[in-house]
Design an enzyme around this catalytic site. Structure first.
Site, mmCIF file in Angstrom:
data_model
loop_
_atom_site.group_PDB
_atom_site.id
_atom_site.type_symbol
_atom_site.label_atom_id
_atom_site.label_comp_id
_atom_site.label_asym_id
_atom_site.label_seq_id
_atom_site.Cartn_x
_atom_site.Cartn_y
_atom_site.Cartn_z
ATOM 1 N N SER A 174 0.677 -0.947 -0.068
ATOM 2 C CA SER A 174 0.155 -0.413 0.274
ATOM 3 C C SER A 174 0.354 1.301 0.304
ATOM 4 O O SER A 174 1.708 1.699 0.385
ATOM 5 C CB SER A 174 -0.736 0.305 1.338
ATOM 6 N N HIS B 277 -1.106 -1.333 -4.242
ATOM 7 C CA HIS B 277 -2.553 -1.074 -3.443
ATOM 8 C C HIS B 277 -2.533 0.473 -3.045
ATOM 9 O O HIS B 277 -1.663 1.466 -2.663
ATOM 10 C CB HIS B 277 -2.497 -1.765 -1.720
ATOM 11 N N ASP C 241 -4.765 3.252 -1.860
ATOM 12 C CA ASP C 241 -5.348 3.600 -0.719
ATOM 13 C C ASP C 241 -6.597 5.310 -0.645
ATOM 14 O O ASP C 241 -5.967 6.540 -0.890
ATOM 15 C CB ASP C 241 -5.267 3.778 0.554
ATOM 16 N N MET D 206 -8.934 7.899 0.132
ATOM 17 C CA MET D 206 -9.858 8.750 1.403
ATOM 18 C C MET D 206 -10.178 10.180 1.949
ATOM 19 O O MET D 206 -9.590 10.928 0.572
ATOM 20 C CB MET D 206 -8.489 8.364 2.527
ATOM 21 N N HIS E 82 -8.215 1.081 -3.657
ATOM 22 C CA HIS E 82 -9.434 0.754 -2.567
ATOM 23 C C HIS E 82 -9.791 1.873 -2.659
ATOM 24 O O HIS E 82 -9.213 2.930 -1.492
ATOM 25 C CB HIS E 82 -8.484 0.189 -1.186
ATOM 26 N N MET F 58 -12.263 4.275 -0.246
ATOM 27 C CA MET F 58 -12.873 4.728 1.293
ATOM 28 C C MET F 58 -13.299 5.835 0.956
ATOM 29 O O MET F 58 -13.085 6.998 1.306
ATOM 30 C CB MET F 58 -11.408 4.518 2.232
ATOM 31 N N MET G 33 -11.247 -5.899 6.234
ATOM 32 C CA MET G 33 -10.345 -5.094 6.715
ATOM 33 C C MET G 33 -9.805 -5.784 7.898
ATOM 34 O O MET G 33 -11.080 -5.900 8.281
ATOM 35 C CB MET G 33 -11.140 -4.007 6.977
ATOM 36 N N ASP H 144 -6.555 -6.278 4.728
ATOM 37 C CA ASP H 144 -5.742 -5.440 4.719
ATOM 38 C C ASP H 144 -5.992 -4.756 5.996
ATOM 39 O O ASP H 144 -6.848 -4.142 6.913
ATOM 40 C CB ASP H 144 -6.752 -4.018 3.587
#
Ligand code: DX5
Ligand code: ZN
Length: 234
Positions: free
Chosen positions: A12, A37, A39, A41, A70, A72, A141, A183
């Site tokens: 990540s 990966h 992330d 957010m 991913h 979020m 998660m 993760d």
């Protein structure tokens, strides 16, 4: 004897040096990463703000391996299209963040990406039951989403076993293959337990990007992950 299981490691970039991201992703690819990966957010679905499609587009030419986005974020759908255009290969989202989970999964596939659902530690698995045919990857998660560097939540091991059973039952009746990714808080000393519980794809942020050069840096930690995985009974 069955063939050795294929395990995938997905560093990540949340824990990478953002000032040198192109170099960071090419170095983890050279160290044997299977996915990057990524992330995302939004300071709304989770209490942190990270990177968006422009950064995905910027790193895309620096790696050949798939980019595993991913999300979020809430809402989800508009960003699916933006990330697909920016070169994402897999896109996962949290079912609580989309009012129409089936539609969002179909949208991800329509954009040419693999689609997946992400389950927070307290999210029930029932969200996957009626959409299995549209799911290519399930992400569990093992921390509450929002930050790198947290500790692995032990109850994830039982939850991994439960998802493994669902996936195996589904594929045994002719369903498409589904990856099972975990993760949060994955380290050299717990990756084998996660694999034994059924995970086949492992996100690791701080363990990879925080690996000291004195221990062989990214290459060193990736080979320790591979050795730990090689010890898992098949
Ligand atoms: C947490 C992110 C994770 C995180 C993993 O919200 O989804 O991908 O970066 O980082 P570590 O491996 O440090 O827990
Ligand atoms: Zn993640």
């Amino acid at each position: 004897m069955s063939a050795q299981k294929t395990y995938r490691i997905a560093p990540s970039i949340l824990s990478a040096d953002f000032a040198r991201l192109g170099d960071e992703v090419s170095r983890v690819e050279a160290a044997g990463a299977d996915f990057i990966h990524f992330d995302v957010m939004d300071n709304h679905y989770v209490p942190n703000l990270t990177i968006g499609p422009m950064v995905c587009k910027a790193i895309r030419p620096h790696v050949r391996i798939p980019i595993d986005v991913h999300l979020m974020v809430s809402p989800v759908d508009a960003l699916v299209v933006d990330f697909a255009k920016a070169g994402a290969n897999l896109i996962t989202f949290h079912p609580e963040a989309s009012p129409h989970v089936d539609r969002t999964l179909a949208l991800i596939r329509d954009q040419g990406c693999k689609a997946g659902l992400v389950f927070n530690p307290s999210t029930p698995l029932a969200h996957m039951d009626w959409v299995m045919d549209k799911v290519d990857i399930v992400l569990l998660m093992s921390v509450n989403p929002g930050f790198g560097g947290q500790s692995f939540i032990a109850s994830t091991l039982e939850k991994l076993k439960a998802v493994r059973k669902k996936i195996d039952a589904y594929t045994a009746t002719g369903g498409q293959p589904i990856l099972l990714e975990v993760d949060g808080g994955i380290k050299v000393d717990n990756i084998a337990a996660a694999a034994a519980a059924g995970a086949d794809t492992f996100v690791a942020g701080s363990a990879v990007f925080g690996a000291p050069d004195s221990d062989g840096g990214y290459q060193g930690v990736m080979s320790r992950f591979r050795s730990a995985l090689a010890s898992v009974p098949q």
